[in-house]
Design a protein around this motif. Structure first.
Motif, PDB file in Angstrom:
ATOM      1  N   ASN A   3       0.815  -1.223   0.000  1.00 24.29           N
ATOM      2  CA  ASN A   3       0.000   0.000   0.000  1.00 24.29           C
ATOM      3  C   ASN A   3       0.847   1.271   0.000  1.00 24.29           C
ATOM      4  O   ASN A   3       0.551   2.233   0.700  1.00 24.29           O
ATOM      5  N   ASN A   4       1.928   1.260  -0.762  1.00 19.99           N
ATOM      6  CA  ASN A   4       2.832   2.411  -0.869  1.00 19.99           C
ATOM      7  C   ASN A   4       3.402   2.865   0.467  1.00 19.99           C
ATOM      8  O   ASN A   4       3.719   4.023   0.647  1.00 19.99           O
ATOM      9  N   GLY A   5       3.536   1.956   1.419  1.00 17.98           N
ATOM     10  CA  GLY A   5       4.053   2.343   2.725  1.00 17.98           C
ATOM     11  C   GLY A   5       5.046   1.375   3.306  1.00 17.98           C
ATOM     12  O   GLY A   5       6.228   1.665   3.397  1.00 17.98           O
ATOM     13  N   VAL A   6       4.593   0.223   3.720  1.00 18.70           N
ATOM     14  CA  VAL A   6       5.443  -0.757   4.390  1.00 18.70           C
ATOM     15  C   VAL A   6       6.362  -1.424   3.370  1.00 18.70           C
ATOM     16  O   VAL A   6       5.900  -1.965   2.374  1.00 18.70           O
ATOM     17  N   LYS A   7       7.653  -1.377   3.645  1.00 20.50           N
ATOM     18  CA  LYS A   7       8.626  -2.037   2.777  1.00 20.50           C
ATOM     19  C   LYS A   7       9.072  -3.338   3.429  1.00 20.50           C
ATOM     20  O   LYS A   7       9.402  -3.372   4.610  1.00 20.50           O
ATOM     21  N   LEU A   8       9.056  -4.398   2.642  1.00 18.26           N
ATOM     22  CA  LEU A   8       9.485  -5.710   3.094  1.00 18.26           C
ATOM     23  C   LEU A   8      10.639  -6.172   2.222  1.00 18.26           C
ATOM     24  O   LEU A   8      10.696  -5.831   1.036  1.00 18.26           O
ATOM     25  N   THR A   9      11.517  -6.965   2.779  1.00 16.47           N
ATOM     26  CA  THR A   9      12.635  -7.533   2.042  1.00 16.47           C
ATOM     27  C   THR A   9      12.487  -9.046   2.041  1.00 16.47           C
ATOM     28  O   THR A   9      12.190  -9.647   3.071  1.00 16.47           O
ATOM     29  N   ILE A  91      10.071 -13.755   3.317  1.00 13.91           N
ATOM     30  CA  ILE A  91      10.154 -12.356   3.739  1.00 13.91           C
ATOM     31  C   ILE A  91      10.884 -12.292   5.073  1.00 13.91           C
ATOM     32  O   ILE A  91      10.535 -13.000   6.022  1.00 13.91           O
ATOM     33  N   ASP A  92      11.884 -11.429   5.138  1.00  9.48           N
ATOM     34  CA  ASP A  92      12.610 -11.175   6.374  1.00  9.48           C
ATOM     35  C   ASP A  92      11.832 -10.116   7.155  1.00  9.48           C
ATOM     36  O   ASP A  92      11.630  -9.015   6.662  1.00  9.48           O
ATOM     37  N   GLY A  93      11.393 -10.446   8.332  1.00 10.83           N
ATOM     38  CA  GLY A  93      10.672  -9.473   9.154  1.00 10.83           C
ATOM     39  C   GLY A  93       9.249  -9.907   9.444  1.00 10.83           C
ATOM     40  O   GLY A  93       8.762 -10.924   8.944  1.00 10.83           O
ATOM     41  N   ASP A  94       8.577  -9.100  10.247  1.00  8.22           N
ATOM     42  CA  ASP A  94       7.235  -9.402  10.731  1.00  8.22           C
ATOM     43  C   ASP A  94       6.193  -9.140   9.644  1.00  8.22           C
ATOM     44  O   ASP A  94       6.153  -8.056   9.063  1.00  8.22           O
ATOM     45  N   VAL A  95       5.356 -10.129   9.379  1.00 11.90           N
ATOM     46  CA  VAL A  95       4.277  -9.982   8.389  1.00 11.90           C
ATOM     47  C   VAL A  95       2.899 -10.117   9.048  1.00 11.90           C
ATOM     48  O   VAL A  95       1.883 -10.174   8.358  1.00 11.90           O
ATOM     49  N   ALA A  96       2.853 -10.126  10.374  1.00 11.86           N
ATOM     50  CA  ALA A  96       1.593 -10.301  11.099  1.00 11.86           C
ATOM     51  C   ALA A  96       0.597  -9.180  10.811  1.00 11.86           C
ATOM     52  O   ALA A  96      -0.608  -9.381  10.943  1.00 11.86           O
ATOM     53  N   VAL A 110      12.884  -5.688  -7.674  1.00  5.84           N
ATOM     54  CA  VAL A 110      14.223  -6.134  -7.314  1.00  5.84           C
ATOM     55  C   VAL A 110      14.939  -4.956  -6.704  1.00  5.84           C
ATOM     56  O   VAL A 110      14.922  -3.837  -7.259  1.00  5.84           O
ATOM     57  N   LYS A 111      15.569  -5.179  -5.572  1.00  6.25           N
ATOM     58  CA  LYS A 111      16.317  -4.123  -4.886  1.00  6.25           C
ATOM     59  C   LYS A 111      17.559  -3.791  -5.701  1.00  6.25           C
ATOM     60  O   LYS A 111      18.310  -4.677  -6.095  1.00  6.25           O
ATOM     61  N   ALA A 112      17.734  -2.519  -5.921  1.00  2.00           N
ATOM     62  CA  ALA A 112      18.893  -2.058  -6.711  1.00  2.00           C
ATOM     63  C   ALA A 112      20.148  -2.057  -5.898  1.00  2.00           C
ATOM     64  O   ALA A 112      20.178  -2.023  -4.724  1.00  2.00           O
TER      65      ALA A 112
END
Length: 112
Positions: A3-9, A91-96, A110-112
């Motif tokens: 939603n154009n906010g939370v970034k996940l890796t 996904i690294d990190g919390d997805v709850a 893709v991350k640059a």
């Protein structure tokens, strides 16, 4: 990005499905909350190529493809189910936080 906010890796596995998705990046899709455990986008049967789909368990944070309905899923809650899937990544990190959403626009890149 959610939603154009939370970034996940995420870390991706090397297989036919992942390579196909990466070739289409960046792309944005709407994912719907299903079964109180996953965000899902349906490409439809045979929507993406597969080369390692089989019944397996999952971990919270896994990104997978469910071939019978052509569903790309992000699994945010564990229920112990084993189902046919092609792993895509994790996904690294919390997805709850997905549990509070009925749907979300998610951009894969893709991350640059």
């Amino acid at each position: 990005m959610v939603n154009n906010g939370v970034k996940l890796t995420a870390r991706f596995v090397d297989n036919a499905t992942t390579r196909d998705l990466i070739s289409k990046m960046p792309f944005t899709i709407t994912m719907d909350n299903l079964y109180s455990r996953e965000m899902c986008h349906r490409y439809g049967c045979d929507g993406l190529p597969i080369d390692d789909a089989k019944n397996r368990s999952y971990q919270v944070g896994d990104i997978a493809y469910w071939p019978p309905m052509g569903s790309l899923v992000i699994l945010y809650k564990q229920n112990g189910e084993v189902f046919e899937q092609q792993p895509i990544g994790h996904i690294d990190g919390d997805v709850a936080f997905f549990c509070k959403m009925s749907s979300a626009k998610i951009t894969f890149q893709v991350k640059a």
